[in-house]
Design a protein around this motif. Structure first.
Motif, PDB file in Angstrom:
ATOM      1  N   LEU A 174     -21.518  22.465   9.561  1.00 31.98           N
ATOM      2  CA  LEU A 174     -22.236  23.920   9.864  1.00 31.98           C
ATOM      3  C   LEU A 174     -22.226  25.157   8.968  1.00 31.98           C
ATOM      4  O   LEU A 174     -23.015  26.216   8.161  1.00 31.98           O
ATOM      5  N   LEU A 175     -21.352  24.352   8.029  1.00 31.92           N
ATOM      6  CA  LEU A 175     -22.105  25.498   6.862  1.00 31.92           C
ATOM      7  C   LEU A 175     -23.105  25.795   6.206  1.00 31.92           C
ATOM      8  O   LEU A 175     -23.666  26.235   5.426  1.00 31.92           O
ATOM      9  N   LYS A 176     -23.927  24.112   6.145  1.00 32.02           N
ATOM     10  CA  LYS A 176     -25.336  23.598   5.940  1.00 32.02           C
ATOM     11  C   LYS A 176     -25.920  25.434   6.349  1.00 32.02           C
ATOM     12  O   LYS A 176     -27.167  25.647   6.354  1.00 32.02           O
ATOM     13  N   GLU A 177     -25.489  24.586   7.770  1.00 34.52           N
ATOM     14  CA  GLU A 177     -26.733  25.673   8.359  1.00 34.52           C
ATOM     15  C   GLU A 177     -26.652  26.930   8.609  1.00 34.52           C
ATOM     16  O   GLU A 177     -27.786  27.411   8.637  1.00 34.52           O
ATOM     17  N   THR A 178     -25.314  27.769   7.960  1.00 35.90           N
ATOM     18  CA  THR A 178     -24.908  29.345   7.805  1.00 35.90           C
ATOM     19  C   THR A 178     -25.267  29.306   6.391  1.00 35.90           C
ATOM     20  O   THR A 178     -24.290  30.657   6.066  1.00 35.90           O
ATOM     21  N   LYS A 179     -25.447  29.019   5.364  1.00 40.01           N
ATOM     22  CA  LYS A 179     -25.706  28.432   4.283  1.00 40.01           C
ATOM     23  C   LYS A 179     -26.299  30.091   3.778  1.00 40.01           C
ATOM     24  O   LYS A 179     -25.911  31.066   2.667  1.00 40.01           O
ATOM     25  N   ILE A 180     -27.213  30.879   4.544  1.00 45.08           N
ATOM     26  CA  ILE A 180     -28.230  31.971   3.890  1.00 45.08           C
ATOM     27  C   ILE A 180     -27.386  33.054   4.222  1.00 45.08           C
ATOM     28  O   ILE A 180     -27.926  34.293   3.844  1.00 45.08           O
ATOM     29  N   ALA A 181     -26.425  32.850   5.281  1.00 37.20           N
ATOM     30  CA  ALA A 181     -25.959  34.245   5.667  1.00 37.20           C
ATOM     31  C   ALA A 181     -24.336  34.235   4.632  1.00 37.20           C
ATOM     32  O   ALA A 181     -24.278  35.337   4.950  1.00 37.20           O
ATOM     33  N   ILE A 182     -24.231  33.393   4.828  1.00 40.03           N
ATOM     34  CA  ILE A 182     -22.421  33.097   3.320  1.00 40.03           C
ATOM     35  C   ILE A 182     -23.138  33.672   2.287  1.00 40.03           C
ATOM     36  O   ILE A 182     -22.318  34.525   1.612  1.00 40.03           O
TER      37      ILE A 182
END
Length: 232
Positions: free
Chosen positions: A148-156
């Protein structure tokens, strides 16, 4: 235009001449800003993940306060920190008022809601079907979290850059809790305000060029990391 050119030349002269005070101010700015953003990340990203994925009583109220905090005026943050760190305040025994530690606390207070809010928003937008697929594949909680962190890394990364931008632009709270003490709590933003109040616009512009260069370099590094990671 002449004033801008003079400011740029002044900034170059300060750097080339090795002005010790300018280097001290720049180093302190970098030190407190990076400390604040790292602490904000360590606190904000996990909290944002929990608020984005978990459902519990009072979650909506917490999100409301987080969203309000994203627009918190820095002077209000500075006022509350000053009250708490004042000699007769609840945390007065720490003697942190008018120290770099107080500035770091102020910067965390203004950046933390941004990181929490944007991280939470990113995780709320994850497709529920993707979560069900992870469960069906038998992924453990830690494996699912990593994915999930990889999926949202751009937003993070965007959340971190937004928080850092708020930190490096902050002046009101830093002036209030730090006192702009020469050689101790004077950073680039408070120095710029001080020089403008004295009518030294060339020095103020020079300091602004240094601050913008510093912000550009840090943001460039974060952006390159963000884009490099997206290709993996």
């Amino acid at each position: 235009m002449d004033l801008l050119i003079d400011g740029f030349i002044k900034a170059w002269d300060m750097i080339i001449s090795g002005d010790s005070e300018i280097f001290q101010i720049t180093w302190l700015t970098l030190k407190v800003s990076m400390t604040a953003i790292i602490l904000s990340m360590l606190i904000g990203i996990p909290v944002g993940v929990v608020l984005g994925l978990a459902h519990f009583p009072g979650r909506s109220i917490l999100l409301v306060f987080i969203n309000i905090g994203m627009g918190l005026p820095p002077v209000v943050a500075g006022l509350w920190i000053t009250i708490f760190l004042w000699r007769s305040g609840p945390l007065g025994w720490l003697s942190w008022l008018y120290t770099p530690k107080a500035i770091i606390i102020a910067q965390i207070l203004v950046s933390l809601p941004i990181i929490i809010g944007l991280t939470s928003s990113a995780f709320q937008q994850i497709d529920s079907k993707f979560l069900l697929q992870l469960k069906a594949l038998g992924a453990t909680k830690w494996q699912a979290l990593v994915l999930l962190l990889k999926e949202t890394k751009i937003a993070i990364f965007a959340a971190v850059m937004a928080g850092l931008g708020r930190i490096m632009a902050e002046v009101g709270a830093a002036m209030m809790v730090g006192g702009n003490i020469r050689g101790d709590t004077r950073i680039l933003t408070t120095s710029i305000v001080m020089e403008v109040s004295k009518g030294n616009f060339d020095i103020a512009l020079a300091l602004s060029f240094i601050l913008m260069t510093l912000a550009f370099m840090i943001t460039l590094i974060l952006t390159l990391l963000q884009q490099r990671r997206t290709t993996k």
